[in-house]
Design an enzyme around this catalytic site. Sequence first.
Site, PDB file in Angstrom:
ATOM      1  N   ASP A 149      -2.368  21.313  30.097  1.00  0.00           N
ATOM      2  CA  ASP A 149      -1.078  21.576  30.734  1.00  0.00           C
ATOM      3  C   ASP A 149      -0.856  23.060  30.951  1.00  0.00           C
ATOM      4  OD1 ASP A 149      -0.354  18.947  30.966  1.00  0.00           O
ATOM      5  OD2 ASP A 149       1.013  18.937  29.253  1.00  0.00           O
TER       6      ASP A 149
ATOM      7  N   ASP B  49      -1.617   8.986  32.407  1.00  0.00           N
ATOM      8  CA  ASP B  49      -1.208   9.917  31.349  1.00  0.00           C
ATOM      9  C   ASP B  49      -1.016   9.185  30.023  1.00  0.00           C
ATOM     10  OD1 ASP B  49      -0.549  12.375  30.255  1.00  0.00           O
ATOM     11  OD2 ASP B  49       0.904  12.874  31.816  1.00  0.00           O
TER      12      ASP B  49
END
Length: 689
Positions: free
Chosen positions: A512, A444
């Site tokens: 997301d 990430d």
Amino acid sequence: MLEIAENGRTWLLSGPASSYAVHLTEADELLHLHWGPRIALADAEALAVRPLPDYWPFESPLDGREEYPVEGGPRFTRPALSVRTDERRGTEWTFERHEVEGDELRLRFRDAGLAVTLHYRMRDDVVERRVTLDNDGPTVELLRADSATWTLPDRDGWRLSQLHGRWAAESRLVRGELTYGEKIIGSRRGHTGHQHLPWVALDTDATEERGEVYGCALGWSGTWRIAVAQLPDARVQITGGAGYDESGLLRLETGESFTTPVFAGLWSDGGFGGASRAWHAYQRAHVIPDAGQDRPVLFNSWEATEFDISEEQQGTLARRAAAIGVELFVVDDGWFGARTSDRAGLGDWTPNPDRFARGLTPLADYVHALGMQFGIWVEPEMVNPDSDLYRAHPDWVQFQPGRKRTELRNQLVLNLAREDVRNYLWEQLDGLLSSAPIDYVKWDFNRCFTDAGWPGEPYPQRLWVDHVHALYGLLDRLRAAHPGVAFESCSGGGGRIDLGVLGRTDQVWTSDNTDPLDRLAIQHGFSQIHPARVMAAWVTDSPNAQLNGRVSSPRFRFVSAMAGVLGVGGDLSRWTEEELAEAREWVELYKEIRPLVQRGELYRLRPPSGGLSAVQYVLGGEAVVLAWLQAQSHGEPAPALRLRGLDSTATYECRETGEVHRGAVLLHHGLRTGLRGDLDATVFRFRRI
């Protein structure tokens, strides 16, 4: 295929359907000749003898025709190359030679101590271009070094397609008229960015399945820029590369060199759909590692647990995940250091002793015993001020001396351009992957560059480029040392998706936003350039507590996520037995159609515009259709779909309806019975008989 004229000054690259040609004049001006349908070398030579127009004194005949415009001389367009030394600025080059190595053409020029090599390679119908700069003389500063300039044929009415967005709303397709002047997209954030994918397409009258489309995609995971310019004489050029402005890219000392990222171009006469399928095939064949291996169905713990995790709790989720057919179990954020919230622990990549007293191996072994692979989440490029790493090395982050260190999400960016930082991350990550049987890493990147300073470095601007090279080097080194480990690129969702990172990872986290209806538009835009094989998509809980509170059926959520690499991200501990049983059926169905989705050719039958939307995948003698009815008003005609990409002489059977179709398949009755009510979805499978 590469062909060279007898005089050695005209070069023609050809793929199955297209050609690309350039020509060097006697004045050492490299001109663009052709990009489009396949032509013969004789055609390219005929184009090469056409005289340049006489535009002087207020326009340059080179503008809009030069293959790689440099700064200086009789040019007024945006330069692809801008350099300076202590004595002068600009480039006045002469041609040295051409070289051929394998399938790559190299055209080498020189300006005093600086050698400039233009690289060309045709892969299928995708032209890969990049530039190498070798400095044998005094120090040279690269203010701008773009990978390529693409020249389009003279046409009226060009339209520009691009993918724009923001966090949780990435990859939104927009298409509009190209007007005079420049249209610039890019990122000045240190990563690819949520705001634009580094891709553009231009057409004049294309539809989804017909017409010429020119597309360009940049393989760079840091700050970048693509400029699309319609010049005063209406000619169009596209220039792109690393870096956003001309404030300084790198400084090359004597003996140093720099190679730009690849800027790839594709011509297709199959409309937007044909261009997409060509891009997908190119990436599966030449970019994505192990693209012939289908990606497993995964479960990710984040939305179920967030930071409140334990070994026992993860084991409970793992049992439920295995029971519905999940193949890869991923422990997300919160397993390491003092990571009980987003305020601490980043940089300390060892298991939290209170949560995993015996390390990760017992949980990994348990997950393997359940028949699943085991994965973890990391964010190596970041550090929390509340961490052992930062307390020991506060100078390892990007910062400007005398200025406040900006924290976003309570974290700072490590300066990967520093050798000691790179060595630390290698030791930590290699040690982590060696300490437990880990099969998968979700990598990430949850904040942008802000205070991009490097105190003590003579040329601190270099960190923008060196950070990306360090990232690539770490991924390459880890993949070589741990060949059984797969990697996913994530950046708060779709903030780092490009051909550069896709060459080093197995899939990407698309957004997301896991709302299944919102995802249809995101996935539609993503599919313009990237294949379903890398597009991670999750089924999460309803109502959608993360973003909008929307209620959606399990059916709609699963069929939406089945358009890519299926994952499950809901709290399985709260799912009822009925929900788990239904989930298992959907997972089983996905595994049956997975080869078609991940390796098949994609046809966008209807865009997600508010009513019926659908996509189709074709592989060999099979096809699958995923369809979603977002809304339907009383009195509307019953939906119908005409399938594409099938053999018009063959007969196909629909497994869901039992109907047999010959030639073009028209789905009508099946859709009427398979789609009912608001926000519903269905799957149809066809096989050749």
